[in-house]
Write a protein that holds these residues in place. Structure first.
Motif, PDB file in Angstrom:
ATOM      1  N   UNK A  80      -1.116  -2.919  20.050  1.00  0.00           N
ATOM      2  CA  UNK A  80      -0.548  -1.840  18.580  1.00  0.00           C
ATOM      3  C   UNK A  80       1.134  -2.921  18.254  1.00  0.00           C
ATOM      4  N   UNK A  81       1.764  -1.881  19.737  1.00  0.00           N
ATOM      5  CA  UNK A  81       3.573  -1.390  19.750  1.00  0.00           C
ATOM      6  C   UNK A  81       4.176  -3.443  19.577  1.00  0.00           C
ATOM      7  N   UNK A  82       3.422  -4.448  19.884  1.00  0.00           N
ATOM      8  CA  UNK A  82       4.167  -5.453  19.870  1.00  0.00           C
ATOM      9  C   UNK A  82       3.483  -6.058  18.678  1.00  0.00           C
ATOM     10  N   UNK A  83       2.432  -6.297  18.041  1.00  0.00           N
ATOM     11  CA  UNK A  83       2.130  -6.683  16.877  1.00  0.00           C
ATOM     12  C   UNK A  83       3.133  -5.946  15.646  1.00  0.00           C
ATOM     13  N   UNK A  84       3.136  -5.175  15.633  1.00  0.00           N
ATOM     14  CA  UNK A  84       3.802  -4.161  14.726  1.00  0.00           C
ATOM     15  C   UNK A  84       4.735  -4.283  14.311  1.00  0.00           C
ATOM     16  N   UNK A  85       6.032  -4.859  14.298  1.00  0.00           N
ATOM     17  CA  UNK A  85       7.469  -5.596  13.965  1.00  0.00           C
ATOM     18  C   UNK A  85       7.740  -3.986  12.885  1.00  0.00           C
ATOM     19  N   UNK A  86       8.942  -3.976  13.367  1.00  0.00           N
ATOM     20  CA  UNK A  86       9.862  -3.279  12.604  1.00  0.00           C
ATOM     21  C   UNK A  86      10.239  -4.130  11.852  1.00  0.00           C
ATOM     22  N   UNK A  87       9.580  -2.808  10.305  1.00  0.00           N
ATOM     23  CA  UNK A  87      10.325  -4.015   9.257  1.00  0.00           C
ATOM     24  C   UNK A  87      11.867  -2.952   8.834  1.00  0.00           C
ATOM     25  N   UNK A  88      12.732  -3.645   8.076  1.00  0.00           N
ATOM     26  CA  UNK A  88      13.622  -3.494   7.113  1.00  0.00           C
ATOM     27  C   UNK A  88      13.637  -2.198   6.852  1.00  0.00           C
ATOM     28  N   UNK A  89      14.908  -1.648   6.539  1.00  0.00           N
ATOM     29  CA  UNK A  89      14.550  -0.430   5.124  1.00  0.00           C
ATOM     30  C   UNK A  89      13.947  -1.221   3.713  1.00  0.00           C
ATOM     31  N   UNK A  90      13.333  -0.629   2.879  1.00  0.00           N
ATOM     32  CA  UNK A  90      12.919  -0.817   1.686  1.00  0.00           C
ATOM     33  C   UNK A  90      14.686  -0.598   0.807  1.00  0.00           C
ATOM     34  N   UNK A  91      14.707  -1.851   0.050  1.00  0.00           N
ATOM     35  CA  UNK A  91      16.311  -1.811  -0.924  1.00  0.00           C
ATOM     36  C   UNK A  91      16.115  -1.270  -2.289  1.00  0.00           C
ATOM     37  N   UNK A  92      17.358  -0.593  -1.565  1.00  0.00           N
ATOM     38  CA  UNK A  92      17.513   0.532  -2.142  1.00  0.00           C
ATOM     39  C   UNK A  92      17.216  -0.313  -4.057  1.00  0.00           C
ATOM     40  N   UNK A  93      17.253   0.462  -5.445  1.00  0.00           N
ATOM     41  CA  UNK A  93      16.862  -0.068  -5.815  1.00  0.00           C
ATOM     42  C   UNK A  93      18.153  -0.440  -7.061  1.00  0.00           C
ATOM     43  N   UNK A  94      19.840   0.163  -6.531  1.00  0.00           N
ATOM     44  CA  UNK A  94      20.811   0.072  -7.132  1.00  0.00           C
ATOM     45  C   UNK A  94      21.432  -1.626  -6.328  1.00  0.00           C
ATOM     46  N   UNK A  95      20.622  -1.509  -5.087  1.00  0.00           N
ATOM     47  CA  UNK A  95      20.926  -3.199  -4.022  1.00  0.00           C
ATOM     48  C   UNK A  95      20.389  -3.635  -4.969  1.00  0.00           C
ATOM     49  N   UNK A  96      19.118  -3.995  -5.168  1.00  0.00           N
ATOM     50  CA  UNK A  96      18.068  -5.566  -6.200  1.00  0.00           C
ATOM     51  C   UNK A  96      19.582  -5.146  -7.183  1.00  0.00           C
ATOM     52  N   UNK A  97      19.470  -4.513  -7.753  1.00  0.00           N
ATOM     53  CA  UNK A  97      19.946  -4.799  -9.307  1.00  0.00           C
ATOM     54  C   UNK A  97      21.761  -5.109  -8.671  1.00  0.00           C
ATOM     55  N   UNK A  98      22.081  -4.674  -8.127  1.00  0.00           N
ATOM     56  CA  UNK A  98      23.821  -5.485  -8.224  1.00  0.00           C
ATOM     57  C   UNK A  98      23.935  -6.553  -7.452  1.00  0.00           C
ATOM     58  N   UNK A  99      22.635  -7.462  -7.062  1.00  0.00           N
ATOM     59  CA  UNK A  99      21.904  -8.315  -6.583  1.00  0.00           C
ATOM     60  C   UNK A  99      22.066  -9.773  -7.357  1.00  0.00           C
ATOM     61  N   UNK A 100      21.260  -9.008  -8.322  1.00  0.00           N
ATOM     62  CA  UNK A 100      21.271  -9.224  -9.458  1.00  0.00           C
ATOM     63  C   UNK A 100      21.603  -9.726 -11.078  1.00  0.00           C
ATOM     64  N   UNK A 101      23.024  -8.754 -10.845  1.00  0.00           N
ATOM     65  CA  UNK A 101      24.522  -9.053 -11.123  1.00  0.00           C
ATOM     66  C   UNK A 101      25.016  -9.975 -10.773  1.00  0.00           C
TER      67      UNK A 101
END
Length: 541
Positions: free
Chosen positions: A21-42
């Protein structure tokens, strides 16, 4: 006994650990903030806005081929003869001092009717007018603006004599030939009309030939000419130079040896040729230079020249012939002193000279071997020959008195220039329609505008020196517009070349923009799908 480790377990006996379980479950990056998503779109949107709202307009503005507005339909109308049909209204003055006013008016009316019946070319109008019974000088054609003055005088027989130095036709008639007031026809009127037709016959044929060889529709063309007349006019057109307001005359003395080494050419020109140049001055200007070339070997070595040898007689590689000066065409007059003679047919006009079409004249002058100087009297015949050939090179008609020939030359040149300018306008219009991508600079539009302005003025003043001048300007402006350098270069710039130039530049710029937009669109769809799934799970709970 030695003590054992209190809780020592072997590896094999150790309980399993949740490593999978420890090796199969890779550490996921933190979820993007809505502000970062909007900034990239802009950021992506800003790049696209810069390209679409700033880059593309600048590129379009800087790469679009400028095409000035041209009156294409009006240009085609000029080319097709719809804007102007060349008409030459010539006024003929009749001076009848010995007739009563009523008799003169009746004769004029009958002559006009007879003239209209004989005239089959509507573009050449001969309109008769009665001159007041004044002196000869006051009623001459040069004073009253008429193309020709007919002087009627009583005599024993009906005769006609054309003055060689004045535009005057003297006609004598028996007194019993005067038509009565009730007569519907008259032998004298028919005779006068036939003489006028004969006097202006060559001019009518030449103008008719020019119109028939132009690209005018059939309904605007005059009646056909005989094959012999067409052949003669075609030879004259081929022989004569293109019209120019100025010609440069070069008189050259070429000798096969060291003698003669000088000639009285200035005095000979002043005495034998200058009067003719002065007469031609209203139509053409002339500049003159002279030269002497010793040891000038001709292109042929035969003493007796056959007709086929004449084309290779001039040794252009070694003879330093003067080039055109100031852009004016050069007419070469060469006097070659040597022992060559020309063997020609008996009907040839000269066995000492020959005319080279659109180039000049060569005159073979035989002199004793010890002649050191060519006198003015010796140059008389060569200069008279040059004068005659100059008229041919300028396209002057062959028949009629000198004033009539020059006035006819003015009208012929006016018609020729008007037709050529109109044809050039039509060619330019068809070129602009056939090649939508060709550049049309503003200078071309200005040239077209000036051409049509002067064409209209030339059409309204055909027959005079003003019409000739306007036709000359129109032809020059039309040629300048058609051969515009920046426009001619576009003829050899195909669309495939543009694609080959733009693709290497636009490819590296377009790929990141397009891929960024596609990736952002996929991420947006993924977020939307996940949001929809979470909403569905909440509804189930």
């Amino acid at each position: 006994m030695s003590a054992q480790p209190p809780s020592s377990l072997s590896t094999d006996d150790a309980p399993p650990v949740a490593v999978t379980n420890a090796t199969s479950e890779l550490k996921q990056p933190p979820a993007e903030k809505p502000s970062d998503i909007r900034r990239r779109g802009y950021v992506i949107l800003s790049f696209w806005l810069i390209v679409l709202l700033l880059g593309l307009p600048i590129w379009w503005k800087t790469t679009t081929i400028y095409r000035a507005d041209l009156p294409l339909q009006e240009m085609l109308d000029w080319s097709d003869g719809k804007a102007c049909r060349p008409v030459f209204p010539l006024r003929i003055s009749i001076q009848a001092n010995s007739l009563q006013d009523q008799e003169a008016q009746n004769l004029l009316r009958l002559t006009q009717h007879a003239l209209d019946d004989l005239n089959d070319f509507a573009g050449h109008h001969l309109r008769l007018q009665l001159s007041p019974p004044l002196g000869d000088e006051a009623t001459s054609a040069t004073n009253n603006g008429s193309a020709l003055t007919i002087r009627l005088s009583p005599g024993e027989a009906t005769t006609a004599t054309l003055d060689p130095y004045e535009p005057t036709l003297d006609i004598t008639y028996p007194p019993n030939n005067i038509p009565s007031p009730t007569a519907s026809s008259s032998a004298l009127a028919t005779y006068v009309a036939s003489q006028l037709r004969s006097t202006f016959g060559e001019e009518q044929a030449t103008i008719s030939y020019l119109l028939s060889t132009n690209s005018m529709p059939s309904e605007h063309r005059p009646l056909g000419l005989s094959p012999e007349t067409v052949e003669s006019l075609a030879k004259r057109t081929t022989r004569s130079l293109k019209y120019s307001p100025t010609y440069h005359l070069t008189f050259s003395l070429f000798t096969s040896g060291a003698l003669p080494s000088s000639w009285d050419i200035e005095t000979a020109i002043e005495e034998y040729m200058k009067p003719v140049l002065d007469v031609l001055s209203p139509i053409h200007n002339f500049t003159i230079d002279t030269q002497v070339q010793l040891y000038a070997a001709p292109g042929v070595q035969n003493d007796v020249l056959q007709k086929q040898d004449l084309s290779s007689f001039i040794n252009a590689a070694e003879w330093p012939l003067s080039p055109s000066i100031g852009g004016a065409p050069t007419i070469n007059f060469i006097v070659f002193v040597g022992n060559q003679t020309i063997v020609t047919s008996p009907e040839s006009e000269s066995s000492q000279s020959w005319l080279i079409p659109q180039w000049g004249t060569v005159y073979l002058l035989s002199q004793p071997w010890d002649t050191t100087h060519v006198s003015t009297e010796t140059l008389k015949q060569p200069l008279l020959t040059f004068t005659s050939h100059l008229f041919s090179l300028l396209g002057t008609p062959q028949s009629g008195s000198l004033p009539l020939r020059l006035s006819t030359l003015t009208r012929i040149r006016s018609a020729d220039l008007l037709l050529r300018a109109s044809s050039t306008l039509g060619s330019l219009a068809r070129l602009a329609l056939a090649l939508p991508s060709i550049s049309i600079p503003s200078s071309v539009a200005d040239g077209v505008s000036k051409t049509m302005t002067h064409l209209r003025l030339a059409c309204d003043n055909l027959g005079g020196l003003d019409g000739l001048e306007h036709a000359r300007i129109a032809e020059a402006e039309a040629e300048r517009a058609f051969f515009e350098k920046s426009m001619v270069g576009q003829l050899f710039f195909p669309d495939e070349h543009k694609i080959a130039v733009y693709l290497p530049l636009l490819g590296p710029v377009a790929v990141p923009l397009i891929m960024g937009a596609i990736n952002e669109f996929k991420a947006w769809r993924k977020r939307r799908r996940e949001k929809a799934e979470k909403g569905a799970e909440k509804k189930k709970e």
